[in-house]
Motif scaffolding. Sequence first.
Motif, PDB file in Angstrom:
ATOM      1  N   TYR A 203       0.838  -1.192   0.000  1.00  0.00           N
ATOM      2  CA  TYR A 203       0.000   0.000   0.000  1.00  0.00           C
ATOM      3  C   TYR A 203       0.877   1.249   0.000  1.00  0.00           C
ATOM      4  CZ  TYR A 203       0.856   0.142   5.095  1.00  0.00           C
ATOM      5  OH  TYR A 203       1.432   0.176   6.334  1.00  0.00           O
ATOM      6  N   ASP A 204       0.286   2.329  -0.444  1.00  0.00           N
ATOM      7  CA  ASP A 204       0.913   3.640  -0.294  1.00  0.00           C
ATOM      8  C   ASP A 204      -0.184   4.687  -0.213  1.00  0.00           C
ATOM      9  OD1 ASP A 204       0.298   4.752  -2.963  1.00  0.00           O
ATOM     10  OD2 ASP A 204       1.701   3.230  -3.673  1.00  0.00           O
ATOM     11  N   ALA A 205       0.148   5.850   0.317  1.00  0.00           N
ATOM     12  CA  ALA A 205      -0.831   6.903   0.508  1.00  0.00           C
ATOM     13  C   ALA A 205      -0.129   8.253   0.449  1.00  0.00           C
ATOM     14  CB  ALA A 205      -1.546   6.741   1.837  1.00  0.00           C
ATOM     15  N   THR A 206      -0.862   9.251  -0.031  1.00  0.00           N
ATOM     16  CA  THR A 206      -0.333  10.610  -0.123  1.00  0.00           C
ATOM     17  C   THR A 206      -1.387  11.579   0.382  1.00  0.00           C
ATOM     18  OG1 THR A 206       0.973  10.034  -2.082  1.00  0.00           O
ATOM     19  CG2 THR A 206       0.607  12.380  -1.642  1.00  0.00           C
ATOM     20  N   ALA A 207      -1.023  12.427   1.311  1.00  0.00           N
ATOM     21  CA  ALA A 207      -1.927  13.441   1.833  1.00  0.00           C
ATOM     22  C   ALA A 207      -1.532  14.810   1.300  1.00  0.00           C
ATOM     23  CB  ALA A 207      -1.905  13.439   3.358  1.00  0.00           C
ATOM     24  N   THR A 208      -2.516  15.570   0.861  1.00  0.00           N
ATOM     25  CA  THR A 208      -2.318  16.956   0.431  1.00  0.00           C
ATOM     26  C   THR A 208      -3.096  17.848   1.378  1.00  0.00           C
ATOM     27  OG1 THR A 208      -2.126  16.254  -1.871  1.00  0.00           O
ATOM     28  CG2 THR A 208      -2.565  18.580  -1.469  1.00  0.00           C
ATOM     29  N   LEU A 209      -2.393  18.773   2.049  1.00  0.00           N
ATOM     30  CA  LEU A 209      -2.992  19.578   3.110  1.00  0.00           C
ATOM     31  C   LEU A 209      -2.847  21.062   2.800  1.00  0.00           C
ATOM     32  CD1 LEU A 209      -1.517  17.647   6.189  1.00  0.00           C
ATOM     33  CD2 LEU A 209      -3.705  17.253   5.033  1.00  0.00           C
ATOM     34  N   PRO A 210      -3.846  21.671   2.151  1.00  0.00           N
ATOM     35  CA  PRO A 210      -3.780  23.120   1.912  1.00  0.00           C
ATOM     36  C   PRO A 210      -3.804  23.931   3.201  1.00  0.00           C
ATOM     37  CG  PRO A 210      -5.436  22.071   0.514  1.00  0.00           C
ATOM     38  CD  PRO A 210      -5.014  21.059   1.526  1.00  0.00           C
ATOM     39  N   ARG A 211      -4.414  23.342   4.255  1.00  0.00           N
ATOM     40  CA  ARG A 211      -4.462  24.053   5.543  1.00  0.00           C
ATOM     41  C   ARG A 211      -4.293  23.047   6.669  1.00  0.00           C
ATOM     42  NH1 ARG A 211      -7.878  25.693   9.728  1.00  0.00           N
ATOM     43  NH2 ARG A 211      -9.507  24.211   9.099  1.00  0.00           N
ATOM     44  N   ALA A 212      -3.423  23.372   7.651  1.00  0.00           N
ATOM     45  CA  ALA A 212      -3.212  22.491   8.788  1.00  0.00           C
ATOM     46  C   ALA A 212      -2.388  23.206   9.838  1.00  0.00           C
ATOM     47  CB  ALA A 212      -2.481  21.213   8.336  1.00  0.00           C
ATOM     48  N   HIS A 213      -2.368  22.606  11.019  1.00  0.00           N
ATOM     49  CA  HIS A 213      -1.474  23.024  12.089  1.00  0.00           C
ATOM     50  C   HIS A 213      -0.540  21.864  12.406  1.00  0.00           C
ATOM     51  CE1 HIS A 213      -4.391  26.227  12.530  1.00  0.00           C
ATOM     52  NE2 HIS A 213      -3.662  26.815  13.466  1.00  0.00           N
ATOM     53  N   ALA A 214       0.752  22.120  12.485  1.00  0.00           N
ATOM     54  CA  ALA A 214       1.731  21.110  12.833  1.00  0.00           C
ATOM     55  C   ALA A 214       2.483  21.585  14.070  1.00  0.00           C
ATOM     56  CB  ALA A 214       2.706  20.857  11.687  1.00  0.00           C
ATOM     57  N   ALA A 215       2.408  20.771  15.122  1.00  0.00           N
ATOM     58  CA  ALA A 215       3.029  21.144  16.412  1.00  0.00           C
ATOM     59  C   ALA A 215       2.574  22.512  16.853  1.00  0.00           C
ATOM     60  CB  ALA A 215       4.550  21.080  16.294  1.00  0.00           C
ATOM     61  N   GLY A 216       1.300  22.834  16.576  1.00  0.00           N
ATOM     62  CA  GLY A 216       0.724  24.093  17.014  1.00  0.00           C
ATOM     63  C   GLY A 216       0.986  25.263  16.089  1.00  0.00           C
ATOM     64  N   VAL A 217       1.732  25.057  15.008  1.00  0.00           N
ATOM     65  CA  VAL A 217       2.061  26.146  14.087  1.00  0.00           C
ATOM     66  C   VAL A 217       1.181  26.020  12.847  1.00  0.00           C
ATOM     67  CG1 VAL A 217       3.845  27.189  12.670  1.00  0.00           C
ATOM     68  CG2 VAL A 217       4.438  26.189  14.901  1.00  0.00           C
ATOM     69  N   ALA A 218       0.521  27.120  12.451  1.00  0.00           N
ATOM     70  CA  ALA A 218      -0.375  27.122  11.302  1.00  0.00           C
ATOM     71  C   ALA A 218       0.431  26.993  10.023  1.00  0.00           C
ATOM     72  CB  ALA A 218      -1.217  28.391  11.271  1.00  0.00           C
ATOM     73  N   LEU A 219      -0.010  26.075   9.129  1.00  0.00           N
ATOM     74  CA  LEU A 219       0.628  25.876   7.836  1.00  0.00           C
ATOM     75  C   LEU A 219      -0.406  26.144   6.746  1.00  0.00           C
ATOM     76  CD1 LEU A 219       2.374  22.462   8.569  1.00  0.00           C
ATOM     77  CD2 LEU A 219       3.371  24.757   8.785  1.00  0.00           C
ATOM     78  N   THR A 220       0.014  26.834   5.694  1.00  0.00           N
ATOM     79  CA  THR A 220      -0.896  27.063   4.559  1.00  0.00           C
ATOM     80  C   THR A 220      -0.147  26.847   3.265  1.00  0.00           C
ATOM     81  OG1 THR A 220      -0.380  29.456   4.601  1.00  0.00           O
ATOM     82  CG2 THR A 220      -2.357  28.708   5.810  1.00  0.00           C
TER      83      THR A 220
END
Length: 220
Positions: A203-220
């Motif tokens: 199996y394999d998988a790919t996530a695309t995240l236009p908006r998220a928080h990583a370790a409490g830091v907002a990512l866009t």
Amino acid sequence: HERNPRGVFDVAMTLARPFAAERAVQGAGKETPWEVDGTLRPASLAVHGETVDVESPAASGTVRFGRAGGTFESIRLANDEWNLAVDGAWTVAADGSPSMNAKISGAAVGTPPSLMSLLPLTVRDLAAAVDLKVEGPVAFRGVDLSLSWPAPGGRTSFPVPAFRVAGEIGFANAAADVGVLVTKADGTFAFRASRDALGVVDYDATATLPRAHAAGVALT
């Protein structure tokens, strides 16, 4: 059957077999199988899932079946947590080995246990490995599923069907632990998983995240 399907169905079925004279022409002593054709239209459906019972009090569509296979036409299943649409077909080979192909789409809010229970074990394991949680809407887009079983009485080193599944899931307000804690994630999750007749999983998988928080830091 291990899934123990049950519910309310409208069934029409025809059984036919050649007369004795016709069977004699086909070959003395040769057993001629019955021909079976019919349709099944569900009004409700419940099955045993892998982890919990799955109930769909609202169902529609048509299943057409015969001795050599059949089709799923515009099957729609729904409850208070999710809805699914299924179209596909199955065939039974000359040696008795069945196979099935289906295209699945649907929507849910979050990832309720009854919905997760319908997913292949490999996909569930992948979600559990990253402690996936989704609180917002979820959309299943163009999920293709193929299943194949060995012939009755045949030998196989793995007692469950081989499968291939691939598709994309859109989600909102998800959280997962992928080495760093990701929260408030919106995006898509494309996946592919398979298991062959010997039980070898890939199996394999790919996530695309236009908006998220990583370790409490907002990512866009």
